[in-house]
Write a protein that holds these residues in place. Structure first.
Motif, PDB file in Angstrom:
ATOM      1  N   LYS A  89      28.609  40.768 -88.617  1.00  0.00           N
ATOM      2  CA  LYS A  89      28.362  42.208 -88.706  1.00  0.00           C
ATOM      3  C   LYS A  89      27.283  42.766 -89.396  1.00  0.00           C
ATOM      4  O   LYS A  89      26.561  43.895 -89.232  1.00  0.00           O
ATOM      5  CB  LYS A  89      29.721  42.695 -89.183  1.00  0.00           C
ATOM      6  CG  LYS A  89      30.854  42.705 -88.362  1.00  0.00           C
ATOM      7  CD  LYS A  89      32.041  43.708 -89.006  1.00  0.00           C
ATOM      8  CE  LYS A  89      33.271  43.452 -87.634  1.00  0.00           C
ATOM      9  NZ  LYS A  89      34.623  44.301 -88.101  1.00  0.00           N
ATOM     10  N   GLY A  90      26.904  42.091 -90.681  1.00  0.00           N
ATOM     11  CA  GLY A  90      25.952  42.491 -91.456  1.00  0.00           C
ATOM     12  C   GLY A  90      24.529  42.098 -90.928  1.00  0.00           C
ATOM     13  O   GLY A  90      23.566  42.286 -91.536  1.00  0.00           O
ATOM     14  N   ARG A  91      24.610  41.296 -89.522  1.00  0.00           N
ATOM     15  CA  ARG A  91      23.242  41.260 -88.955  1.00  0.00           C
ATOM     16  C   ARG A  91      23.198  41.554 -87.576  1.00  0.00           C
ATOM     17  O   ARG A  91      22.438  40.990 -86.931  1.00  0.00           O
ATOM     18  CB  ARG A  91      23.315  39.583 -89.110  1.00  0.00           C
ATOM     19  CG  ARG A  91      23.158  39.205 -90.562  1.00  0.00           C
ATOM     20  CD  ARG A  91      22.854  37.534 -90.465  1.00  0.00           C
ATOM     21  NE  ARG A  91      24.016  37.119 -91.369  1.00  0.00           N
ATOM     22  CZ  ARG A  91      24.515  35.643 -91.180  1.00  0.00           C
ATOM     23  NH1 ARG A  91      23.834  34.872 -90.379  1.00  0.00           N
ATOM     24  NH2 ARG A  91      25.355  35.191 -91.933  1.00  0.00           N
ATOM     25  N   ARG A  92      23.886  42.544 -87.086  1.00  0.00           N
ATOM     26  CA  ARG A  92      23.581  43.180 -85.808  1.00  0.00           C
ATOM     27  C   ARG A  92      22.416  44.196 -85.734  1.00  0.00           C
ATOM     28  O   ARG A  92      22.217  44.626 -86.769  1.00  0.00           O
ATOM     29  CB  ARG A  92      24.993  43.379 -85.526  1.00  0.00           C
ATOM     30  CG  ARG A  92      26.062  42.344 -85.519  1.00  0.00           C
ATOM     31  CD  ARG A  92      27.108  43.045 -84.704  1.00  0.00           C
ATOM     32  NE  ARG A  92      28.403  42.088 -84.886  1.00  0.00           N
ATOM     33  CZ  ARG A  92      29.719  42.226 -84.717  1.00  0.00           C
ATOM     34  NH1 ARG A  92      29.952  43.567 -84.228  1.00  0.00           N
ATOM     35  NH2 ARG A  92      30.838  41.467 -84.849  1.00  0.00           N
ATOM     36  N   ASN A 111      15.454  45.707 -89.258  1.00  0.00           N
ATOM     37  CA  ASN A 111      15.156  44.335 -89.432  1.00  0.00           C
ATOM     38  C   ASN A 111      15.016  43.591 -88.119  1.00  0.00           C
ATOM     39  O   ASN A 111      15.661  44.006 -87.078  1.00  0.00           O
ATOM     40  CB  ASN A 111      15.915  43.635 -90.616  1.00  0.00           C
ATOM     41  CG  ASN A 111      14.982  42.991 -91.560  1.00  0.00           C
ATOM     42  OD1 ASN A 111      14.009  42.149 -91.012  1.00  0.00           O
ATOM     43  ND2 ASN A 111      15.405  42.579 -92.690  1.00  0.00           N
ATOM     44  N   SER A 112      14.643  42.453 -88.183  1.00  0.00           N
ATOM     45  CA  SER A 112      14.782  41.476 -87.117  1.00  0.00           C
ATOM     46  C   SER A 112      15.427  40.042 -87.650  1.00  0.00           C
ATOM     47  O   SER A 112      15.638  39.943 -88.617  1.00  0.00           O
ATOM     48  CB  SER A 112      13.275  40.773 -86.606  1.00  0.00           C
ATOM     49  OG  SER A 112      12.597  40.093 -87.585  1.00  0.00           O
ATOM     50  N   ALA A 113      15.842  39.507 -86.611  1.00  0.00           N
ATOM     51  CA  ALA A 113      16.808  38.394 -86.675  1.00  0.00           C
ATOM     52  C   ALA A 113      15.796  37.198 -87.367  1.00  0.00           C
ATOM     53  O   ALA A 113      16.505  36.747 -88.517  1.00  0.00           O
ATOM     54  CB  ALA A 113      17.376  37.813 -85.348  1.00  0.00           C
ATOM     55  N   VAL A 114      14.418  36.949 -87.142  1.00  0.00           N
ATOM     56  CA  VAL A 114      13.857  36.081 -87.554  1.00  0.00           C
ATOM     57  C   VAL A 114      13.487  36.381 -89.088  1.00  0.00           C
ATOM     58  O   VAL A 114      13.393  35.699 -90.039  1.00  0.00           O
ATOM     59  CB  VAL A 114      12.603  35.767 -86.619  1.00  0.00           C
ATOM     60  CG1 VAL A 114      11.538  34.998 -87.623  1.00  0.00           C
ATOM     61  CG2 VAL A 114      13.007  35.043 -85.592  1.00  0.00           C
ATOM     62  N   GLY A 115      13.268  37.711 -89.165  1.00  0.00           N
ATOM     63  CA  GLY A 115      13.015  38.419 -90.412  1.00  0.00           C
ATOM     64  C   GLY A 115      14.118  38.034 -91.534  1.00  0.00           C
ATOM     65  O   GLY A 115      14.013  37.562 -92.839  1.00  0.00           O
ATOM     66  N   MET A 116      15.256  38.475 -91.237  1.00  0.00           N
ATOM     67  CA  MET A 116      16.642  38.600 -92.154  1.00  0.00           C
ATOM     68  C   MET A 116      16.653  36.949 -92.387  1.00  0.00           C
ATOM     69  O   MET A 116      16.976  36.623 -93.363  1.00  0.00           O
ATOM     70  CB  MET A 116      17.577  39.089 -91.190  1.00  0.00           C
ATOM     71  CG  MET A 116      17.684  40.526 -91.352  1.00  0.00           C
ATOM     72  SD  MET A 116      19.358  41.122 -90.598  1.00  0.00           S
ATOM     73  CE  MET A 116      20.405  41.069 -92.152  1.00  0.00           C
TER      74      MET A 116
END
Length: 191
Positions: A89-92, A111-116
Motif C-alpha cells: 500500500k505504501g508504494r502504490r 515518486n516512481s517505482a525505480v526511485g523508491m
C-alpha cells in the motif's frame, strides 16, 4: 526513526528488536517459503548489516511484509521479498522511473517505482523473480506490481507489470509514465 552514524543508516535499538520479532514470526508462519533455512543464521547476518536491516524496515513500513524466499549458496546471501498479498500500500500510485516522472506535465505522482526502490536500498523484481514468487502463494490478485523492465521496452516508452488473474501470472505493458491506485511494486533484498 533512522539515524546516520559514520555515514551508515541505523535504526533505534527498540525498533531493531521489534523488527526482528515481526520478521521471525512471519518466518515461522510461512515455512513453505524457505524450507530448510534457519532463522538464527538469518538474524546473525542481519545483525551484522545495519544498512540491510534499515532496508527491511523500509519494506515493512511501506506495507511489503518482507519474508525470506530463498538462499543463494554461491554468494552466501538470504533473499528477502515483499510477500504481502496485494501490492504494498505504501508504494502504490507511482509511475515506473524518474524519466517517466519527469515526462508528466501535470498530475505527477509523488515518486516512481525505480526511485523508491533505490531510496529503500532494494531492487524491483525481474519478470522471472515475479513468476517465481507466484509459486509461493497467490499475490496481486486484485492489484498489480511494476517489474524491472528490459531496456529495449523502456527505450520505446513502455514498462511492464505483473499480476495474478484466473489462476495465471500475467505480464503486461503500459506507458512508463502511467500510474494507478492499484499498482505498486515489490522489492527484493539480498542479505
Amino acid at each position: 526513526m533512522k539515524k546516520t552514524v559514520n555515514n551508515k543508516i541505523e535504526l533505534p535499538q527498540e525498533r531493531i528488536l521489534e523488527l526482528f520479532q515481526i520478521l521471525h514470526t512471519r518466518f515461522e508462519k510461512n515455512m513453505n517459503r524457505h524450507e530448510g533455512l534457519d532463522w538464527s543464521k538469518i538474524q546473525t547476518k542481519l545483525e551484522d548489516n545495519a544498512e540491510k536491516l534499515w532496508s527491511l524496515n523500509e519494506m515493512e513500513e511501506t506495507g511489503g511484509e518482507p519474508d525470506v524466499i530463498g538462499y543463494d549458496a554461491k554468494t552466501d546471501e538470504f533473499i528477502f521479498c515483499d510477500c504481502v498479498q496485494e501490492s504494498p500500500k505504501g508504494r502504490r500510485s507511482v509511475c515506473y522511473d524518474h524519466e517517466a516522472l519527469e515526462s508528466r506535465k501535470e498530475h505527477k505522482p509523488k515518486n516512481s517505482a525505480v526511485g523508491m526502490a533505490a531510496e529503500m536500498g532494494i531492487e524491483l523484481l525481474t519478470e522471472e523473480q515475479y513468476r517465481d514468487l507466484q509459486q509461493l502463494g497467490k499475490f496481486d490478485t486484485k492489484t498489480s506490481s511494476w517489474v524491472a523492465t528490459p531496456t529495449e521496452i523502456r527505450e520505446l516508452g513502455g514498462a511492464i507489470f505483473g499480476d495474478l488473474r484466473f489462476g495465471r501470472v500475467f505480464i503486461y505493458h503500459n506507458g512508463a509514465e502511467s500510474y494507478y491506485g492499484a499498482r505498486g511494486f515489490r522489492g527484493l533484498l539480498k542479505v
